[in-house]
Design a protein around this motif. Structure first.
Motif, PDB file in Angstrom:
ATOM      1  N   GLY A 169       4.546  -0.582  -5.669  1.00  0.00           N
ATOM      2  CA  GLY A 169       4.457  -1.574  -4.598  1.00  0.00           C
ATOM      3  C   GLY A 169       3.181  -2.388  -4.581  1.00  0.00           C
ATOM      4  O   GLY A 169       2.704  -2.796  -3.510  1.00  0.00           O
ATOM      5  N   PHE A 170       2.620  -2.657  -5.773  1.00  0.00           N
ATOM      6  CA  PHE A 170       1.353  -3.379  -5.840  1.00  0.00           C
ATOM      7  C   PHE A 170       1.495  -4.832  -5.394  1.00  0.00           C
ATOM      8  O   PHE A 170       0.517  -5.453  -4.962  1.00  0.00           O
ATOM      9  CB  PHE A 170       0.810  -3.309  -7.271  1.00  0.00           C
ATOM     10  CG  PHE A 170      -0.567  -3.869  -7.442  1.00  0.00           C
ATOM     11  CD1 PHE A 170      -1.604  -3.503  -6.590  1.00  0.00           C
ATOM     12  CD2 PHE A 170      -0.863  -4.761  -8.468  1.00  0.00           C
ATOM     13  CE1 PHE A 170      -2.884  -4.010  -6.747  1.00  0.00           C
ATOM     14  CE2 PHE A 170      -2.136  -5.264  -8.641  1.00  0.00           C
ATOM     15  CZ  PHE A 170      -3.143  -4.886  -7.777  1.00  0.00           C
ATOM     16  N   LEU A 171       2.716  -5.366  -5.475  1.00  0.00           N
ATOM     17  CA  LEU A 171       2.931  -6.750  -5.056  1.00  0.00           C
ATOM     18  C   LEU A 171       2.552  -6.942  -3.590  1.00  0.00           C
ATOM     19  O   LEU A 171       2.025  -7.995  -3.203  1.00  0.00           O
ATOM     20  CB  LEU A 171       4.390  -7.148  -5.284  1.00  0.00           C
ATOM     21  CG  LEU A 171       4.749  -8.608  -4.997  1.00  0.00           C
ATOM     22  CD1 LEU A 171       3.951  -9.544  -5.896  1.00  0.00           C
ATOM     23  CD2 LEU A 171       6.244  -8.837  -5.188  1.00  0.00           C
ATOM     24  N   SER A 172       2.800  -5.934  -2.771  1.00  0.00           N
ATOM     25  CA  SER A 172       2.417  -6.017  -1.362  1.00  0.00           C
ATOM     26  C   SER A 172       0.901  -6.111  -1.213  1.00  0.00           C
ATOM     27  O   SER A 172       0.397  -6.905  -0.404  1.00  0.00           O
ATOM     28  CB  SER A 172       2.941  -4.780  -0.618  1.00  0.00           C
ATOM     29  OG  SER A 172       2.475  -4.755   0.708  1.00  0.00           O
ATOM     30  N   ASP A 173       0.157  -5.321  -1.996  1.00  0.00           N
ATOM     31  CA  ASP A 173      -1.304  -5.387  -1.951  1.00  0.00           C
ATOM     32  C   ASP A 173      -1.800  -6.766  -2.382  1.00  0.00           C
ATOM     33  O   ASP A 173      -2.733  -7.313  -1.779  1.00  0.00           O
ATOM     34  CB  ASP A 173      -1.912  -4.321  -2.875  1.00  0.00           C
ATOM     35  CG  ASP A 173      -1.810  -2.930  -2.277  1.00  0.00           C
ATOM     36  OD1 ASP A 173      -2.028  -2.791  -1.073  1.00  0.00           O
ATOM     37  OD2 ASP A 173      -1.495  -1.984  -3.026  1.00  0.00           O
ATOM     38  N   VAL A 174      -1.181  -7.312  -3.422  1.00  0.00           N
ATOM     39  CA  VAL A 174      -1.581  -8.640  -3.900  1.00  0.00           C
ATOM     40  C   VAL A 174      -1.332  -9.689  -2.819  1.00  0.00           C
ATOM     41  O   VAL A 174      -2.176 -10.549  -2.553  1.00  0.00           O
ATOM     42  CB  VAL A 174      -0.824  -9.001  -5.200  1.00  0.00           C
ATOM     43  CG1 VAL A 174      -1.087 -10.453  -5.593  1.00  0.00           C
ATOM     44  CG2 VAL A 174      -1.239  -8.067  -6.332  1.00  0.00           C
ATOM     45  N   GLY A 175      -0.178  -9.619  -2.168  1.00  0.00           N
ATOM     46  CA  GLY A 175       0.137 -10.564  -1.110  1.00  0.00           C
ATOM     47  C   GLY A 175      -0.838 -10.477   0.058  1.00  0.00           C
ATOM     48  O   GLY A 175      -1.258 -11.495   0.616  1.00  0.00           O
ATOM     49  N   THR A 213      -0.296  -0.161 -17.305  1.00  0.00           N
ATOM     50  CA  THR A 213      -0.629   0.269 -15.945  1.00  0.00           C
ATOM     51  C   THR A 213      -0.282  -0.817 -14.938  1.00  0.00           C
ATOM     52  O   THR A 213       0.227  -0.535 -13.844  1.00  0.00           O
ATOM     53  CB  THR A 213      -2.119   0.623 -15.852  1.00  0.00           C
ATOM     54  OG1 THR A 213      -2.407   1.689 -16.749  1.00  0.00           O
ATOM     55  CG2 THR A 213      -2.502   1.031 -14.436  1.00  0.00           C
ATOM     56  N   LEU A 214      -0.555  -2.067 -15.301  1.00  0.00           N
ATOM     57  CA  LEU A 214      -0.249  -3.186 -14.411  1.00  0.00           C
ATOM     58  C   LEU A 214       1.252  -3.271 -14.150  1.00  0.00           C
ATOM     59  O   LEU A 214       1.689  -3.478 -13.001  1.00  0.00           O
ATOM     60  CB  LEU A 214      -0.766  -4.482 -15.029  1.00  0.00           C
ATOM     61  CG  LEU A 214      -0.849  -5.703 -14.120  1.00  0.00           C
ATOM     62  CD1 LEU A 214      -1.740  -5.438 -12.925  1.00  0.00           C
ATOM     63  CD2 LEU A 214      -1.384  -6.901 -14.911  1.00  0.00           C
ATOM     64  N   TYR A 215       2.051  -3.084 -15.201  1.00  0.00           N
ATOM     65  CA  TYR A 215       3.504  -3.079 -15.032  1.00  0.00           C
ATOM     66  C   TYR A 215       3.937  -1.943 -14.109  1.00  0.00           C
ATOM     67  O   TYR A 215       4.772  -2.125 -13.212  1.00  0.00           O
ATOM     68  CB  TYR A 215       4.192  -2.939 -16.393  1.00  0.00           C
ATOM     69  CG  TYR A 215       5.681  -2.750 -16.284  1.00  0.00           C
ATOM     70  CD1 TYR A 215       6.528  -3.838 -16.049  1.00  0.00           C
ATOM     71  CD2 TYR A 215       6.251  -1.474 -16.389  1.00  0.00           C
ATOM     72  CE1 TYR A 215       7.897  -3.666 -15.924  1.00  0.00           C
ATOM     73  CE2 TYR A 215       7.612  -1.301 -16.266  1.00  0.00           C
ATOM     74  CZ  TYR A 215       8.432  -2.395 -16.036  1.00  0.00           C
ATOM     75  OH  TYR A 215       9.781  -2.220 -15.901  1.00  0.00           O
ATOM     76  N   THR A 234      -5.133  -1.245   2.243  1.00  0.00           N
ATOM     77  CA  THR A 234      -4.255  -2.213   1.593  1.00  0.00           C
ATOM     78  C   THR A 234      -5.091  -3.273   0.890  1.00  0.00           C
ATOM     79  O   THR A 234      -6.251  -3.491   1.226  1.00  0.00           O
ATOM     80  CB  THR A 234      -3.333  -2.896   2.625  1.00  0.00           C
ATOM     81  OG1 THR A 234      -4.142  -3.526   3.639  1.00  0.00           O
ATOM     82  CG2 THR A 234      -2.401  -1.891   3.281  1.00  0.00           C
ATOM     83  N   GLY A 235      -4.462  -3.929  -0.082  1.00  0.00           N
ATOM     84  CA  GLY A 235      -5.147  -4.987  -0.819  1.00  0.00           C
ATOM     85  C   GLY A 235      -5.562  -4.526  -2.207  1.00  0.00           C
ATOM     86  O   GLY A 235      -5.584  -3.330  -2.519  1.00  0.00           O
ATOM     87  N   ILE A 236      -5.897  -5.492  -3.044  1.00  0.00           N
ATOM     88  CA  ILE A 236      -6.291  -5.194  -4.421  1.00  0.00           C
ATOM     89  C   ILE A 236      -7.552  -4.338  -4.445  1.00  0.00           C
ATOM     90  O   ILE A 236      -7.658  -3.369  -5.195  1.00  0.00           O
ATOM     91  CB  ILE A 236      -6.508  -6.500  -5.198  1.00  0.00           C
ATOM     92  CG1 ILE A 236      -5.224  -7.343  -5.215  1.00  0.00           C
ATOM     93  CG2 ILE A 236      -6.955  -6.206  -6.626  1.00  0.00           C
ATOM     94  CD1 ILE A 236      -5.406  -8.728  -5.797  1.00  0.00           C
ATOM     95  N   GLY A 237      -8.538  -4.704  -3.627  1.00  0.00           N
ATOM     96  CA  GLY A 237      -9.790  -3.958  -3.595  1.00  0.00           C
ATOM     97  C   GLY A 237      -9.592  -2.518  -3.165  1.00  0.00           C
ATOM     98  O   GLY A 237     -10.222  -1.597  -3.715  1.00  0.00           O
ATOM     99  N   ALA A 238      -8.723  -2.280  -2.177  1.00  0.00           N
ATOM    100  CA  ALA A 238      -8.459  -0.917  -1.717  1.00  0.00           C
ATOM    101  C   ALA A 238      -7.821  -0.089  -2.831  1.00  0.00           C
ATOM    102  O   ALA A 238      -8.160   1.098  -3.014  1.00  0.00           O
ATOM    103  CB  ALA A 238      -7.554  -0.954  -0.489  1.00  0.00           C
ATOM    104  N   MET A 239      -6.902  -0.686  -3.576  1.00  0.00           N
ATOM    105  CA  MET A 239      -6.299   0.020  -4.705  1.00  0.00           C
ATOM    106  C   MET A 239      -7.357   0.401  -5.734  1.00  0.00           C
ATOM    107  O   MET A 239      -7.365   1.525  -6.266  1.00  0.00           O
ATOM    108  CB  MET A 239      -5.229  -0.864  -5.347  1.00  0.00           C
ATOM    109  CG  MET A 239      -4.502  -0.221  -6.537  1.00  0.00           C
ATOM    110  SD  MET A 239      -5.382  -0.299  -8.128  1.00  0.00           S
ATOM    111  CE  MET A 239      -5.342  -2.058  -8.471  1.00  0.00           C
ATOM    112  N   MET A 240      -8.290  -0.510  -6.012  1.00  0.00           N
ATOM    113  CA  MET A 240      -9.333  -0.242  -6.988  1.00  0.00           C
ATOM    114  C   MET A 240     -10.268   0.875  -6.513  1.00  0.00           C
ATOM    115  O   MET A 240     -10.719   1.701  -7.313  1.00  0.00           O
ATOM    116  CB  MET A 240     -10.111  -1.525  -7.273  1.00  0.00           C
ATOM    117  CG  MET A 240      -9.277  -2.596  -7.967  1.00  0.00           C
ATOM    118  SD  MET A 240     -10.075  -4.216  -8.020  1.00  0.00           S
ATOM    119  CE  MET A 240     -11.464  -3.883  -9.095  1.00  0.00           C
ATOM    120  N   MET A 241     -10.557   0.903  -5.219  1.00  0.00           N
ATOM    121  CA  MET A 241     -11.408   1.963  -4.688  1.00  0.00           C
ATOM    122  C   MET A 241     -10.715   3.324  -4.768  1.00  0.00           C
ATOM    123  O   MET A 241     -11.354   4.346  -5.053  1.00  0.00           O
ATOM    124  CB  MET A 241     -11.793   1.648  -3.241  1.00  0.00           C
ATOM    125  CG  MET A 241     -12.747   0.469  -3.072  1.00  0.00           C
ATOM    126  SD  MET A 241     -14.325   0.703  -3.966  1.00  0.00           S
ATOM    127  CE  MET A 241     -14.077  -0.404  -5.367  1.00  0.00           C
TER     128      MET A 241
END
Length: 274
Positions: A73-79, A64-66, A222-229
């Protein structure tokens, strides 16, 4: 008897108080605990000890991470999350470092600020979410403000405590030699406390990462937390665990960076340890 004595000596080397271990052994032991953790996790899934909908396997999380990085586009959220953490943390350090040094150096400054700082230290940062939304709306400011509030008062206190523990004879010697108040502060106190300030920053940056998901719940897309929600709404537990894994990896990476900086900036500390 000789074999027994060798065996006891070997055990003593493993469990000896304050005895340093080699870098090779530290890396090996540190890797071993993770192998055990992921091994037990995989076994629990394979043997049906857990519900795979709620606890996916480690391999599923990695897949899933891959997918998140390669296709979504998860790299943008991480940034974005890293920028929020670093931006709020740098502002907190800009205020906390000089104030903490002054409070630790001068009792009058401590007497003035410490009651205020101590009171705020016991207030949970998430309790400010409603009022931050009222003050700053739903943009970036409430997120940054929450991350700022989560670390600023603890960082001030840590730096104050470390500064107050600077050896008194260093200050007395500088005064005897005719040093002025601010000259002593800048040339004696600040250099003496800088290693501990860096340690305090490393500790509080770890705390800042623990507030990230809470901060990104605040009307964020946006962001890691938003993706998790978003993943929570659709019971995509693998995505939630992938987000948790990334936060842990990023936190560890920044911790390693701070340790490296401490070795580079203050190499004499390693020499003292030996």
């Amino acid at each position: 008897m000789e074999v027994a004595s060798k065996s006891s000596a070997y055990r003593a080397r493993w469990f000896e108080f304050l005895t340093p271990t080699s870098k090779r052994w530290r890396l090996l032991l540190g890797a071993t605990v993770w192998v055990i953790f992921f091994g037990l996790w995989e076994m629990a899934v394979l043997w049906g000890w857990v519900n795979t909908l709620l606890v996916p396997s480690p391999l599923e999380v990695i897949r899933t991470l891959y997918e998140l990085f390669a296709e979504r586009g998860f790299l943008s959220d991480v940034g974005i999350s890293i920028a929020r953490i670093l931006g709020s943390f740098l502002v907190a350090c800009t205020l906390a470092i000089p104030l903490g040094i002054l409070m630790g150096s001068f009792k009058t400054v401590e007497a003035f600020f410490n009651p205020f700082v101590s009171a705020w230290r016991y207030l949970p940062a998430p309790a400010f979410i409603p009022i931050l939304l009222m003050w700053f709306g739903t943009g970036e400011l409430p997120k940054l403000a929450l991350l700022f509030l989560g670390v600023i008062f603890f960082l001030i206190t840590l730096i104050m405590d470390h500064t107050s523990q600077v050896r008194a004879e260093l200050i007395e010697t500088a005064m005897t030699l005719g040093g002025q108040r601010w000259q002593i502060l800048w040339t004696v106190v600040v250099p003496a406390v800088l290693p501990n300030i860096l340690t305090s920053m490393r500790q509080m940056l770890a705390i800042a990462w623990t507030y990230l998901v809470i901060a990104e719940i605040i009307a964020s897309t946006t962001g890691i937390g938003a993706m998790m929600m978003r993943a929570r709404r659709f019971l995509h537990t693998d995505e939630i665990m992938a987000g948790i894994l990334i936060i842990g990896i990023l936190g560890l990476a920044f911790d390693v960076l701070f340790r490296w900086l401490q070795r580079v900036l203050f190499p004499y500390l390693d020499q003292e340890g030996h």
